[in-house]
Design a protein around this motif. Structure first.
Motif, PDB file in Angstrom:
ATOM      1  N   ASP A 128       0.843  -1.351  -0.043  1.00  0.00           N
ATOM      2  CA  ASP A 128       0.021  -0.180  -0.034  1.00  0.00           C
ATOM      3  C   ASP A 128       0.826   1.235  -0.006  1.00  0.00           C
ATOM      4  O   ASP A 128       1.659   1.437   0.859  1.00  0.00           O
ATOM      5  CB  ASP A 128      -0.883  -0.184   1.112  1.00  0.00           C
ATOM      6  N   GLN A 129       0.884   2.173  -1.025  1.00  0.00           N
ATOM      7  CA  GLN A 129       1.349   3.105  -1.050  1.00  0.00           C
ATOM      8  C   GLN A 129       3.018   2.729  -1.400  1.00  0.00           C
ATOM      9  O   GLN A 129       3.939   3.435  -1.000  1.00  0.00           O
ATOM     10  CB  GLN A 129       1.524   4.300  -0.005  1.00  0.00           C
ATOM     11  N   GLY A 130       3.340   1.622  -2.052  1.00  0.00           N
ATOM     12  CA  GLY A 130       4.621   1.333  -2.313  1.00  0.00           C
ATOM     13  C   GLY A 130       5.422   0.604  -1.060  1.00  0.00           C
ATOM     14  O   GLY A 130       6.509   0.148  -1.207  1.00  0.00           O
ATOM     15  N   MET A 131       4.533   0.448  -0.044  1.00  0.00           N
ATOM     16  CA  MET A 131       5.216  -0.159   1.207  1.00  0.00           C
ATOM     17  C   MET A 131       4.524  -1.247   1.773  1.00  0.00           C
ATOM     18  O   MET A 131       3.318  -1.304   1.400  1.00  0.00           O
ATOM     19  CB  MET A 131       5.343   0.800   2.471  1.00  0.00           C
ATOM     20  N   PRO A 132       4.921  -2.067   2.247  1.00  0.00           N
ATOM     21  CA  PRO A 132       4.380  -3.403   2.805  1.00  0.00           C
ATOM     22  C   PRO A 132       3.403  -3.019   3.915  1.00  0.00           C
ATOM     23  O   PRO A 132       3.740  -2.059   4.724  1.00  0.00           O
ATOM     24  CB  PRO A 132       5.233  -4.430   3.616  1.00  0.00           C
ATOM     25  N   TYR A 133       2.044  -3.244   3.910  1.00  0.00           N
ATOM     26  CA  TYR A 133       1.085  -2.713   4.680  1.00  0.00           C
ATOM     27  C   TYR A 133       0.887  -3.352   5.909  1.00  0.00           C
ATOM     28  O   TYR A 133       1.171  -4.370   6.231  1.00  0.00           O
ATOM     29  CB  TYR A 133      -0.500  -2.765   4.121  1.00  0.00           C
ATOM     30  N   GLN A 134       0.675  -2.706   7.108  1.00  0.00           N
ATOM     31  CA  GLN A 134       0.534  -3.086   8.437  1.00  0.00           C
ATOM     32  C   GLN A 134       0.024  -2.188   9.287  1.00  0.00           C
ATOM     33  O   GLN A 134      -0.202  -1.014   8.947  1.00  0.00           O
ATOM     34  CB  GLN A 134       2.149  -3.300   9.003  1.00  0.00           C
ATOM     35  N   ARG A 135      -0.818  -3.015  10.094  1.00  0.00           N
ATOM     36  CA  ARG A 135      -1.907  -2.007  11.155  1.00  0.00           C
ATOM     37  C   ARG A 135      -0.927  -1.896  12.501  1.00  0.00           C
ATOM     38  O   ARG A 135       0.024  -2.869  12.672  1.00  0.00           O
ATOM     39  CB  ARG A 135      -3.200  -2.805  11.244  1.00  0.00           C
ATOM     40  N   PHE A 136      -1.560  -1.233  13.425  1.00  0.00           N
ATOM     41  CA  PHE A 136      -0.872  -1.100  14.586  1.00  0.00           C
ATOM     42  C   PHE A 136      -1.953  -1.138  15.725  1.00  0.00           C
ATOM     43  O   PHE A 136      -2.815  -0.353  15.738  1.00  0.00           O
ATOM     44  CB  PHE A 136       0.070   0.295  14.820  1.00  0.00           C
ATOM     45  N   ARG A 137      -1.465  -1.899  16.893  1.00  0.00           N
ATOM     46  CA  ARG A 137      -2.231  -1.869  17.969  1.00  0.00           C
ATOM     47  C   ARG A 137      -1.306  -1.166  19.166  1.00  0.00           C
ATOM     48  O   ARG A 137      -0.220  -1.461  19.683  1.00  0.00           O
ATOM     49  CB  ARG A 137      -2.320  -3.334  18.575  1.00  0.00           C
ATOM     50  N   LEU A 138      -2.077   0.037  19.446  1.00  0.00           N
ATOM     51  CA  LEU A 138      -1.474   0.743  20.563  1.00  0.00           C
ATOM     52  C   LEU A 138      -1.808   0.033  21.993  1.00  0.00           C
ATOM     53  O   LEU A 138      -2.748  -0.514  22.381  1.00  0.00           O
ATOM     54  CB  LEU A 138      -2.001   2.006  20.679  1.00  0.00           C
ATOM     55  N   LEU A 139      -0.413   0.327  22.831  1.00  0.00           N
ATOM     56  CA  LEU A 139      -0.718  -0.675  24.203  1.00  0.00           C
ATOM     57  C   LEU A 139      -0.464   0.565  25.253  1.00  0.00           C
ATOM     58  O   LEU A 139       0.581   1.485  25.023  1.00  0.00           O
ATOM     59  CB  LEU A 139       0.562  -1.474  24.242  1.00  0.00           C
ATOM     60  N   GLY A 140      -1.278   0.515  26.259  1.00  0.00           N
ATOM     61  CA  GLY A 140      -1.115   1.550  27.501  1.00  0.00           C
ATOM     62  C   GLY A 140      -1.379   2.914  26.931  1.00  0.00           C
ATOM     63  O   GLY A 140      -0.796   3.622  27.130  1.00  0.00           O
ATOM     64  N   LEU A 141      -2.553   3.110  26.398  1.00  0.00           N
ATOM     65  CA  LEU A 141      -2.854   4.238  25.860  1.00  0.00           C
ATOM     66  C   LEU A 141      -3.145   5.249  26.913  1.00  0.00           C
ATOM     67  O   LEU A 141      -3.620   4.855  28.306  1.00  0.00           O
ATOM     68  CB  LEU A 141      -4.398   4.230  25.201  1.00  0.00           C
ATOM     69  N   GLU A 142      -2.666   6.444  27.079  1.00  0.00           N
ATOM     70  CA  GLU A 142      -3.149   7.729  28.091  1.00  0.00           C
ATOM     71  C   GLU A 142      -4.501   7.791  28.089  1.00  0.00           C
ATOM     72  O   GLU A 142      -5.376   7.575  27.307  1.00  0.00           O
ATOM     73  CB  GLU A 142      -2.488   8.816  27.673  1.00  0.00           C
ATOM     74  N   GLU A 143      -4.782   8.011  29.373  1.00  0.00           N
ATOM     75  CA  GLU A 143      -6.296   8.654  29.917  1.00  0.00           C
ATOM     76  C   GLU A 143      -6.602   9.648  29.114  1.00  0.00           C
ATOM     77  O   GLU A 143      -5.856  10.845  28.946  1.00  0.00           O
ATOM     78  CB  GLU A 143      -6.300   8.808  31.311  1.00  0.00           C
ATOM     79  N   GLY A 144      -7.861   9.743  28.505  1.00  0.00           N
ATOM     80  CA  GLY A 144      -8.295  10.694  27.889  1.00  0.00           C
ATOM     81  C   GLY A 144      -7.877  10.945  26.581  1.00  0.00           C
ATOM     82  O   GLY A 144      -8.414  11.804  25.743  1.00  0.00           O
ATOM     83  N   SER A 145      -7.201   9.824  25.974  1.00  0.00           N
ATOM     84  CA  SER A 145      -6.654  10.057  24.622  1.00  0.00           C
ATOM     85  C   SER A 145      -7.942   9.606  23.654  1.00  0.00           C
ATOM     86  O   SER A 145      -8.689   8.950  23.806  1.00  0.00           O
ATOM     87  CB  SER A 145      -5.617   8.930  24.249  1.00  0.00           C
ATOM     88  N   THR A 146      -8.166  10.404  22.477  1.00  0.00           N
ATOM     89  CA  THR A 146      -9.235  10.186  21.659  1.00  0.00           C
ATOM     90  C   THR A 146      -8.873   9.255  20.597  1.00  0.00           C
ATOM     91  O   THR A 146      -9.715   8.940  19.720  1.00  0.00           O
ATOM     92  CB  THR A 146      -9.777  11.465  20.880  1.00  0.00           C
ATOM     93  N   LEU A 147      -7.525   8.595  20.381  1.00  0.00           N
ATOM     94  CA  LEU A 147      -7.172   7.779  19.467  1.00  0.00           C
ATOM     95  C   LEU A 147      -7.774   6.546  19.583  1.00  0.00           C
ATOM     96  O   LEU A 147      -8.011   6.014  20.849  1.00  0.00           O
ATOM     97  CB  LEU A 147      -5.546   7.531  19.482  1.00  0.00           C
TER      98      LEU A 147
END
Length: 956
Positions: free
Chosen positions: A89-108
């Motif tokens: 994808d976009q010329g690069m191997p595609y990968q998704r990311f699982r975030l670990l230990g999100l900060e409180e209040g984060s909208t991500l």
């Protein structure tokens, strides 16, 4: 791929940035532990799913975010296809990311994808094993989430995952079109006979519940703190999860007719409770329950049962009023025909308005369910039926109100086309796709183009293709093409063939469409080469080895408004046997069609017996094959590249031809080429800019033929634009023979003059035998010979008092020799019955057709009045030098031996040095004779007087 631990931790660039951060730098070991903990919730370990730990900084860079990621770490989930190749994808191997230990209040969200990337289908590494050892038969399960899909496959359930519940659509989420990757995946599994049912299995928050018996704490777990109504007294915790599963199942049913598909959700995790008065009620233990949760809890039997039950009542697509009906487009043929878009067949329909009263035809167009819903009537006995006359009137009225429907340059059949935004649009039988795989509707309000299903040889269905796959297929094609024995250099000829195949994939978007002609003796393998080319293009190319029995009209009608290449074997040209006269006509017809399709950019209309007419779009390109070298006309030499083959060398044993490409490899070649459209345009622009520097002066059509094929071959092998000049310098020497042949080919005017000169005429010669009896001897000779004889006579005997029989014969076909401004010309009448009859078997047979072609003769004078056969006629004066007559050099001497500036000397050198002694002029006679005997008059004036003598019938 296991956990990745080779990263460099970077410190904040300044103190201000450090004070903003609330998450302290985390050691890699801690990120690995967080990764293991998250995977364990789904019953997974880093050895069972391909993931890689990342620091926040690494994740930020890979995602393309400008600001820091408010998390302690992340792990990357790479995506692979069925054959275990990385998805790009976009010329690069595609990968998704699982975030670990999100900060409180984060909208991500917990899961993120790189900016600008598209959605893809996650196929676990254990998917193939699950197919072989499936516990649910030939059922494919589609769920949301990579971890759930992996856990299912490890449990013996063939399952793939989507990044989100609505990530099954094409790029534009407003379009209810199935993702091309899902389409390609199911198609491939069906070809392998690996699946016969599809079950969409989402989480329990989409489970439909009765409102009356919903768990007491349901609203607490509902989306935005409430229950969502589904209608009919039912509700769900999350309506999006419910509707998304149903929508995905519906799209798969519509795309794959006859494939049973079901939408299902995991059952909620309920706890039965007893109230203070002994009443029973239920409570939800969790907000959502996925199939991985059930597997971790040891409830695999429940998961298998849920899938089996869903598969048992899975249904195929059934017509309903919502997906039937029509879109009125207008009327045509003076309002007597209606044009509409059938939602049922997803195609354009034009038909006489009077035929709308036919109930069967109406049903085929708009569907019975639509008619029953909108045009039902009940008679006095209570019987229900369709009011077909009312439906016909309303359909006709809707089309009439839409105005006039103009088909011109609007309706496109199957093939590759240039979209209104300049991008490629590929119309296949399965759908309409852009180069990136985005599926677009066949009809859109406000868009001019309509993409219909018409076309006998549609392109292959969309297939996501990586650069590695494409290059491997092209390498195999090139190595196979190089096994033939070419006469003009193996590398250059093989690349010309590759260039033609590549160009035909862009066919409908091209402004010029060159063809190729394979020429080789028996045993050269030209027919086998044509079959190999066919395999490379798959079902997209029409091929026949009975070209002599096919007609251009049949091919034109077959393709209609679609585009696609043709392969014609046994195209023997110039066979003049009476037995094969039809074959010769067919060949000429194909060459005429090739000339038309070379640069056609709009529709062609042909009249029909019903006075309606037929619309065609002549956009094809040919690969001809023959034993004999075709004697092509100049107009064809610049449109067709000839490739010569020599007999194959067997070295004592008969070898096998290269293996043909599989349908899968042909799809890779097609769609990989489609993705390189922009590359082709850049390469061709560079070839055009430098063409004259390497090829020398020539027609502009040379680069539109040979340059196009060269640029297309460069596109297929991923040639860099910076190396174009080097490649041209290497390839053009092998092509100069053909370029020179085209440049030296006769112009139209030369062909006309050569044809006229080769025609036979009768020269009438009066004779008297020994007894004094007169008779006429009819001597046959060519026009060229007659003109040659006349020029020699005028040059050798300028004082002759007679007009030759040759001059009389030439006058009968509208040709006279005369002098004008010191030069000798052949005056050819603009319109003359005698000359028209002489050319009756040529393409200039129409009276006066030759005049237009003679305008290009160097030094010609048009519309010059000349007296021919006693009548003043408009003529074209053609310099005698342009006739290329065989005048004996002995007639001239010295400097006059060579003609210059299209001047033919009228007298031999020395004949007019001094005028003879004056003698009395010859007495005038009546009727006038041809005698001019005045030596004091200059010789040219004498010749002029001879020429201007009125016509006298020598036979009288």
């Amino acid at each position: 791929m296991g956990l990745i631990n080779d990263f460099n931790h970077t410190q904040p660039e300044n103190k201000a940035e450090a004070t903003v951060q609330t998450v302290q730098p985390v050691a890699l070991d801690e990120i690995k532990n967080l990764t293991r903990e998250d995977l364990a919730r789904s019953g997974l370990t880093p050895t069972k799913i391909r993931v890689g730990s990342r620091t926040p900084e690494q994740a930020q860079q890979a995602l393309g975010f400008k600001s820091r990621i408010p998390a302690r770490g992340a792990y990357a989930i790479p995506y692979f296809d069925l054959d275990n190749n990385p998805i790009e994808d976009q010329g690069m191997p595609y990968q998704r990311f699982r975030l670990l230990g999100l900060e409180e209040g984060s909208t991500l969200g917990k899961y993120l994808s790189p900016k600008g990337s598209r959605s893809h289908v996650y196929i676990p590494s254990s998917f193939r094993d699950a197919l072989k050892n499936s516990k649910v038969g030939k059922t494919l399960v589609i769920t949301e989430g990579e971890k759930k899909a992996t856990a299912a496959c490890l449990a013996g359930i063939p399952c793939v995952g989507l990044p989100g519940v609505y990530n099954f659509k094409a790029k534009d989420k407003e379009l209810a079109v199935l993702s091309p990757e899902i389409t390609a995946l199911i198609e491939q599994l069906q070809k392998e006979d690996a699946i016969d049912t599809v079950v969409v299995l989402y989480d329990s928050n989409g489970w439909p519940m009765e409102k009356a018996s919903a768990p007491r704490n349901a609203e607490e777990f509902g989306q935005h703190g409430k229950l969502w109504s589904l209608g009919m007294g039912r509700c769900a915790l999350n309506a999006d999860v419910h509707h998304a599963a149903r929508k995905l199942a519906k799209l798969i049913r519509e795309m794959f007719v006859g494939l049973p598909v079901a939408a299902q959700w995991m059952k909620p995790d309920l706890e039965k409770c007893t109230g203070p008065r002994g009443g029973q009620y239920t409570m939800l233990r969790c907000k959502s329950r996925g199939l991985d949760d059930a597997l971790v809890a040891g409830q695999s039997s429940e998961v298998l049962k849920t899938i089996a039950e869903a598969a048992s009542w899975a249904s195929v697509a059934k017509p309903d009023a919502d997906n039937e009906g029509f879109i009125p487009l207008g009327t045509l043929n003076q309002g007597l025909y209606v044009a509409l878009w059938s939602n049922r067949s997803k195609n354009l329909i034009t038909m006489p308005g009077k035929d709308l009263s036919n109930a069967s035809a109406l049903t085929l167009m708009v569907g019975n369910s639509y008619l029953e819903k909108h045009y039902s009537k009940i008679d006095k006995q209570g019987n229900k039926s369709v009011d077909a006359p009312r439906a016909a009137r309303e359909v006709a009225d809707a089309c009439s109100l839409a105005g006039h429907f103009n088909e011109a340059d609007r309706v496109f059949g199957t093939g590759t086309w240039l979209g209104e935004d300049g991008d490629l649009v590929v119309n296949t039988a399965e759908g309409v796709f852009r180069a990136d795989g985005q599926c677009i509707p066949r009809i859109v309000e406000g868009r001019k183009a309509l993409y219909i299903k018409e076309g006998p040889f549609p392109p292959p269905a969309y297939r996501a293709t990586s650069n590695a796959e494409y290059r491997a297929v092209v390498s195999r094609i090139m190595s196979s093409l190089e096994q033939w024995n070419y006469a003009g250099g193996t590398a250059a000829s093989a690349k010309m063939v590759l260039g033609w195949m590549t160009m035909t994939i862009f066919l409908g978007a091209m402004t010029s469409r060159p063809s190729i002609w394979l020429v080789g003796q028996r045993g050269s393998g030209k027919s086998e080469l044509l079959r190999f080319i066919k395999s490379c293009l798959g079902g997209y190319m029409w091929h026949t080895d009975m070209a002599s029995e096919s007609t251009s009209a049949g091919v034109r009608q077959m393709f209609g408004r679609s585009s696609g290449p043709c392969g014609l074997d046994e195209m023997e040209k110039d066979n003049t046997d009476n037995v094969n006269a039809r074959s010769e006509r067919n060949t000429n017809g194909f060459l005429s069609l090739n000339r038309s399709s070379y640069s056609a950019g709009s529709d062609v209309r042909k009249g029909t017996a019903d006075q309606v007419g037929k619309v065609f779009r002549i956009m094809t390109s040919f690969c001809f094959a023959s034993i004999a070298d075709p004697a092509l006309e100049p107009a064809d030499l610049t449109r067709i590249a000839k490739i010569y083959l020599k007999p194959l060398q067997h070295d004592g044993h008969i070898g096998k031809p290269p293996a043909k490409l599989s349908a899968e490899d042909a799809a890779v070649f097609f769609w990989g080429t489609i993705q390189r459209w922009q590359s082709y345009q850049s390469l061709f622009a560079e070839v055009r800019e430098h063409w004259l520097s390497y090829a020398g002066n020539g027609e502009s059509r040379e680069v539109d033929t040979f340059g196009v094929l060269m640029a297309a071959a460069m596109t297929a092998v991923d040639q860099n634009v910076s190396n174009v000049c080097t490649t041209m310098g290497q390839a053009l020497p092998d092509l100069m023979g053909q370029l020179q042949e085209a440049r030296e080919a006769s112009k139209e005017s030369d062909l006309i003059l050569d044809t006229i000169a080769a025609m036979t005429i009768e020269v009438l010669r009066p004779e008297t035998d020994e007894r004094g009896n007169s008779r006429i001897n009819r001597d046959k000779m060519s026009v060229g010979r007659a003109m040659q004889t006349e020029v020699v006579r005028l040059t050798k005997s300028p004082n002759s008092t007679m007009v030759s029989e040759e001059a009389q014969a030439l006058g009968n076909i509208g040709i006279r020799l005369l002098e004008n401004a010191g030069k000798l010309y052949a005056a050819i009448v603009a319109r003359h019955a005698g000359l028209s009859d002489l050319l009756k078997n040529t393409r200039w047979r129409k009276d006066g057709a030759w005049t237009g072609g003679l305008r290009d003769v160097d030094g010609a004078i048009r519309n010059h009045p000349v007296r021919v056969s006693g009548m003043l006629r408009k003529c074209t004066l053609v310099p005698v030098a342009a006739l290329r007559l065989d005048i004996p050099d002995t007639l001239f001497s010295g400097d006059d031996a060579a003609t210059t500036n299209n001047v033919v000397p009228l007298i031999a050198k020395g004949e007019a040095k001094k005028p003879e002694e004056p003698t009395p002029p010859a007495p005038k006679q009546a009727p006038p004779t041809f005698v001019v005997n005045d030596p004091t008059t200059p010789l040219l004036d004498q010749l002029t007087k001879i020429i201007e003598v009125p016509y006298v019938d020598l036979d009288a």
